[in-house]
Scaffold this motif. Sequence first.
Motif, PDB file in Angstrom:
ATOM      1  N   GLY A   1       3.553 -59.154  51.944  1.00 21.20           N
ATOM      2  CA  GLY A   1       4.186 -58.900  50.659  1.00 21.20           C
ATOM      3  C   GLY A   1       3.815 -57.604  49.977  1.00 21.20           C
ATOM      4  N   HIS A   2       2.716 -56.959  50.382  1.00 17.17           N
ATOM      5  CA  HIS A   2       2.395 -55.697  49.709  1.00 17.17           C
ATOM      6  C   HIS A   2       3.342 -54.598  50.182  1.00 17.17           C
ATOM      7  N   ARG A   3       3.452 -53.591  49.335  1.00 19.79           N
ATOM      8  CA  ARG A   3       4.372 -52.489  49.601  1.00 19.79           C
ATOM      9  C   ARG A   3       3.626 -51.152  49.566  1.00 19.79           C
ATOM     10  N   TRP A   4       4.160 -50.216  50.331  1.00 20.83           N
ATOM     11  CA  TRP A   4       3.709 -48.829  50.289  1.00 20.83           C
ATOM     12  C   TRP A   4       4.886 -47.996  49.797  1.00 20.83           C
ATOM     13  N   ARG A   5       4.653 -47.220  48.765  1.00 20.05           N
ATOM     14  CA  ARG A   5       5.722 -46.421  48.165  1.00 20.05           C
ATOM     15  C   ARG A   5       5.301 -44.944  48.128  1.00 20.05           C
ATOM     16  N   TRP A   6       6.226 -44.092  48.507  1.00 16.79           N
ATOM     17  CA  TRP A   6       6.051 -42.639  48.440  1.00 16.79           C
ATOM     18  C   TRP A   6       7.125 -42.095  47.519  1.00 16.79           C
ATOM     19  N   GLU A   7       6.723 -41.336  46.496  1.00 15.31           N
ATOM     20  CA  GLU A   7       7.656 -40.716  45.576  1.00 15.31           C
ATOM     21  C   GLU A   7       7.478 -39.205  45.628  1.00 15.31           C
ATOM     22  N   PHE A   8       8.586 -38.500  45.559  1.00 15.37           N
ATOM     23  CA  PHE A   8       8.595 -37.046  45.664  1.00 15.37           C
ATOM     24  C   PHE A   8       9.344 -36.478  44.458  1.00 15.37           C
ATOM     25  N   GLU A   9       8.641 -35.710  43.641  1.00 15.25           N
ATOM     26  CA  GLU A   9       9.237 -35.089  42.463  1.00 15.25           C
ATOM     27  C   GLU A   9       9.209 -33.576  42.652  1.00 15.25           C
ATOM     28  N   ALA A  10      10.385 -32.988  42.821  1.00 20.98           N
ATOM     29  CA  ALA A  10      10.475 -31.539  43.005  1.00 20.98           C
ATOM     30  C   ALA A  10      10.120 -30.856  41.684  1.00 20.98           C
ATOM     31  N   LEU A  11       9.043 -30.080  41.696  1.00 22.18           N
ATOM     32  CA  LEU A  11       8.634 -29.310  40.517  1.00 22.18           C
ATOM     33  C   LEU A  11       9.249 -27.924  40.543  1.00 22.18           C
ATOM     34  N   SER A  12       9.556 -27.456  41.755  1.00 23.10           N
ATOM     35  CA  SER A  12      10.248 -26.186  41.993  1.00 23.10           C
ATOM     36  C   SER A  12      10.794 -26.301  43.421  1.00 23.10           C
ATOM     37  N   PRO A  13      11.543 -25.316  43.885  1.00 25.19           N
ATOM     38  CA  PRO A  13      12.048 -25.410  45.260  1.00 25.19           C
ATOM     39  C   PRO A  13      10.946 -25.510  46.321  1.00 25.19           C
ATOM     40  N   SER A  14       9.746 -25.047  46.000  1.00 28.97           N
ATOM     41  CA  SER A  14       8.672 -25.057  47.004  1.00 28.97           C
ATOM     42  C   SER A  14       7.407 -25.789  46.540  1.00 28.97           C
ATOM     43  N   LEU A  15       7.514 -26.601  45.505  1.00 27.16           N
ATOM     44  CA  LEU A  15       6.368 -27.358  45.013  1.00 27.16           C
ATOM     45  C   LEU A  15       6.824 -28.769  44.645  1.00 27.16           C
TER      46      LEU A  15
ATOM     47  N   LEU B   1      15.043 -46.607  49.500  1.00 26.70           N
ATOM     48  CA  LEU B   1      15.233 -45.241  50.000  1.00 26.70           C
ATOM     49  C   LEU B   1      16.113 -44.500  49.000  1.00 26.70           C
ATOM     50  N   LYS B   2      15.649 -43.371  48.566  1.00 27.56           N
ATOM     51  CA  LYS B   2      16.452 -42.486  47.723  1.00 27.56           C
ATOM     52  C   LYS B   2      16.189 -41.086  48.269  1.00 27.56           C
ATOM     53  N   PRO B   3      17.172 -40.505  48.963  1.00 28.44           N
ATOM     54  CA  PRO B   3      16.952 -39.231  49.651  1.00 28.44           C
ATOM     55  C   PRO B   3      16.203 -38.207  48.805  1.00 28.44           C
ATOM     56  N   ASN B   4      15.150 -37.665  49.430  1.00 25.69           N
ATOM     57  CA  ASN B   4      14.302 -36.616  48.862  1.00 25.69           C
ATOM     58  C   ASN B   4      13.490 -37.051  47.651  1.00 25.69           C
ATOM     59  N   GLU B   5      13.516 -38.363  47.315  1.00 23.55           N
ATOM     60  CA  GLU B   5      12.793 -38.836  46.136  1.00 23.55           C
ATOM     61  C   GLU B   5      11.897 -40.052  46.375  1.00 23.55           C
ATOM     62  N   LEU B   6      12.321 -41.012  47.197  1.00 20.74           N
ATOM     63  CA  LEU B   6      11.586 -42.276  47.288  1.00 20.74           C
ATOM     64  C   LEU B   6      11.757 -42.939  48.650  1.00 20.74           C
ATOM     65  N   VAL B   7      10.628 -43.418  49.194  1.00 25.42           N
ATOM     66  CA  VAL B   7      10.609 -44.240  50.398  1.00 25.42           C
ATOM     67  C   VAL B   7       9.643 -45.379  50.117  1.00 25.42           C
ATOM     68  N   GLU B   8      10.049 -46.609  50.428  1.00 24.08           N
ATOM     69  CA  GLU B   8       9.151 -47.752  50.226  1.00 24.08           C
ATOM     70  C   GLU B   8       9.390 -48.773  51.334  1.00 24.08           C
ATOM     71  N   TRP B   9       8.293 -49.391  51.802  1.00 24.34           N
ATOM     72  CA  TRP B   9       8.412 -50.465  52.777  1.00 24.34           C
ATOM     73  C   TRP B   9       7.450 -51.581  52.430  1.00 24.34           C
ATOM     74  N   ARG B  10       7.785 -52.787  52.891  1.00 29.93           N
ATOM     75  CA  ARG B  10       6.999 -53.993  52.610  1.00 29.93           C
ATOM     76  C   ARG B  10       6.422 -54.529  53.913  1.00 29.93           C
ATOM     77  N   HIS B  11       5.166 -54.917  53.837  1.00 30.58           N
ATOM     78  CA  HIS B  11       4.508 -55.584  54.960  1.00 30.58           C
ATOM     79  C   HIS B  11       4.811 -57.072  54.881  1.00 30.58           C
ATOM     80  N   PRO B  12       4.649 -57.805  55.966  1.00 27.80           N
ATOM     81  CA  PRO B  12       4.994 -59.231  55.981  1.00 27.80           C
ATOM     82  C   PRO B  12       4.278 -60.071  54.917  1.00 27.80           C
TER      83      PRO B  12
END
Length: 157
Positions: A94-108, A81-92
């Motif tokens: 072993g695979h993982r789901w990762r979401w990354e967020f890169e602010a390109l502008s305040p609204s994009l 977990l990295k606020p406003n940038e990354l969320v990741e979780w692992r299933h039993p």
Amino acid sequence: MTVTVVDAGPRQVSRSVEVAAPAAELYAMAADPRRHSELDGSGTVRDNIKVPAEMAVGSKFSTKMKMYGLPYRITSTVTALKPNELVEWRHPVGHRWRWEFEALSPSLTRVTETFDYRDAGAIKNTLKYYERIGACKGNAVGIEATLAQLRDRYAAR
């Protein structure tokens, strides 16, 4: 703004899209398992059964799922977990789901979703299982649908 393929390396399926929303707003959705059904474009995520009051690395959450017409429950563990940038979780398994967020502008925001099964080989034949069920292709389709749905949801604002 099309969904694009991201080369994340071996045993990873990753796609990216630009979404007309602030990174903090999109991160909040991914960091709250109760909202994962809002994100899901694959049709597999149902309701959450058990969610901690506050998410932290090591937190566990249980989700009702449905795949190939069969309902099941999965308990995942938050691995990053990295606020406003990354969320990741692992299933039993072993695979993982990762979401990354890169602010390109305040609204994009560039949103990248990754299915990572590099560490899923700890259990004998697991990697062969992923290959046999077509996990890469199926998850690529699901990720593309999820990201397109997310993009379109915010484009309509």
